[in-house]
Scaffold this motif. Sequence first.
Motif, mmCIF file in Angstrom:
data_model
loop_
_atom_site.group_PDB
_atom_site.id
_atom_site.type_symbol
_atom_site.label_atom_id
_atom_site.label_comp_id
_atom_site.label_asym_id
_atom_site.label_seq_id
_atom_site.Cartn_x
_atom_site.Cartn_y
_atom_site.Cartn_z
ATOM 1 N N LYS A 6 -74.331 22.704 -8.147
ATOM 2 C CA LYS A 6 -75.207 22.040 -7.187
ATOM 3 C C LYS A 6 -76.407 22.932 -6.920
ATOM 4 O O LYS A 6 -76.272 24.134 -6.739
ATOM 5 C CB LYS A 6 -74.466 21.766 -5.877
ATOM 6 C CG LYS A 6 -73.361 20.748 -6.013
ATOM 7 C CD LYS A 6 -72.735 20.448 -4.672
ATOM 8 C CE LYS A 6 -71.641 19.411 -4.824
ATOM 9 N NZ LYS A 6 -71.055 19.090 -3.529
ATOM 10 N N LEU A 7 -77.573 22.318 -6.903
ATOM 11 C CA LEU A 7 -78.808 23.033 -6.593
ATOM 12 C C LEU A 7 -79.301 22.592 -5.227
ATOM 13 O O LEU A 7 -79.085 21.451 -4.815
ATOM 14 C CB LEU A 7 -79.890 22.727 -7.635
ATOM 15 C CG LEU A 7 -79.623 23.189 -9.061
ATOM 16 C CD1 LEU A 7 -80.731 22.689 -9.968
ATOM 17 C CD2 LEU A 7 -79.531 24.694 -9.128
ATOM 18 N N SER A 8 -79.963 23.492 -4.557
ATOM 19 C CA SER A 8 -80.534 23.116 -3.275
ATOM 20 C C SER A 8 -81.723 22.186 -3.501
ATOM 21 O O SER A 8 -82.323 22.156 -4.580
ATOM 22 C CB SER A 8 -80.989 24.355 -2.500
ATOM 23 O OG SER A 8 -82.115 24.931 -3.116
ATOM 24 N N VAL A 9 -82.045 21.425 -2.491
ATOM 25 C CA VAL A 9 -83.162 20.488 -2.585
ATOM 26 C C VAL A 9 -84.460 21.242 -2.868
ATOM 27 O O VAL A 9 -85.280 20.809 -3.677
ATOM 28 C CB VAL A 9 -83.281 19.660 -1.280
ATOM 29 C CG1 VAL A 9 -84.514 18.788 -1.307
ATOM 30 C CG2 VAL A 9 -82.037 18.824 -1.078
ATOM 31 N N LYS A 11 -84.919 24.038 -4.519
ATOM 32 C CA LYS A 11 -84.984 24.479 -5.915
ATOM 33 C C LYS A 11 -85.287 23.308 -6.847
ATOM 34 O O LYS A 11 -86.053 23.445 -7.804
ATOM 35 C CB LYS A 11 -83.678 25.139 -6.325
ATOM 36 C CG LYS A 11 -83.483 26.522 -5.745
ATOM 37 C CD LYS A 11 -82.218 27.163 -6.258
ATOM 38 C CE LYS A 11 -82.026 28.547 -5.667
ATOM 39 N NZ LYS A 11 -80.805 29.176 -6.165
#
Length: 62
Positions: A6-9, A11
């Motif tokens: 999961k990537l942060s918004v 990034k």
Amino acid sequence: MAEINKLSVGKVLAKLRSNDAPKPSKTAQLDEKIRAADEEIQRLRAATRRLKPTFKKPPAAR
């Protein structure tokens, strides 16, 4: 089971924005420099014309 990364918004947005704005090509950079130089030449020519003394003939005596 496979792991999900999961990537942060922030990034994800940074990656998307970096893909949208490609670097200008070498030709585009040179075109921009040439355009800036042409504008400077026009400005200097206008200043020269404005500062040059103009010699007008004196009015004819009647």
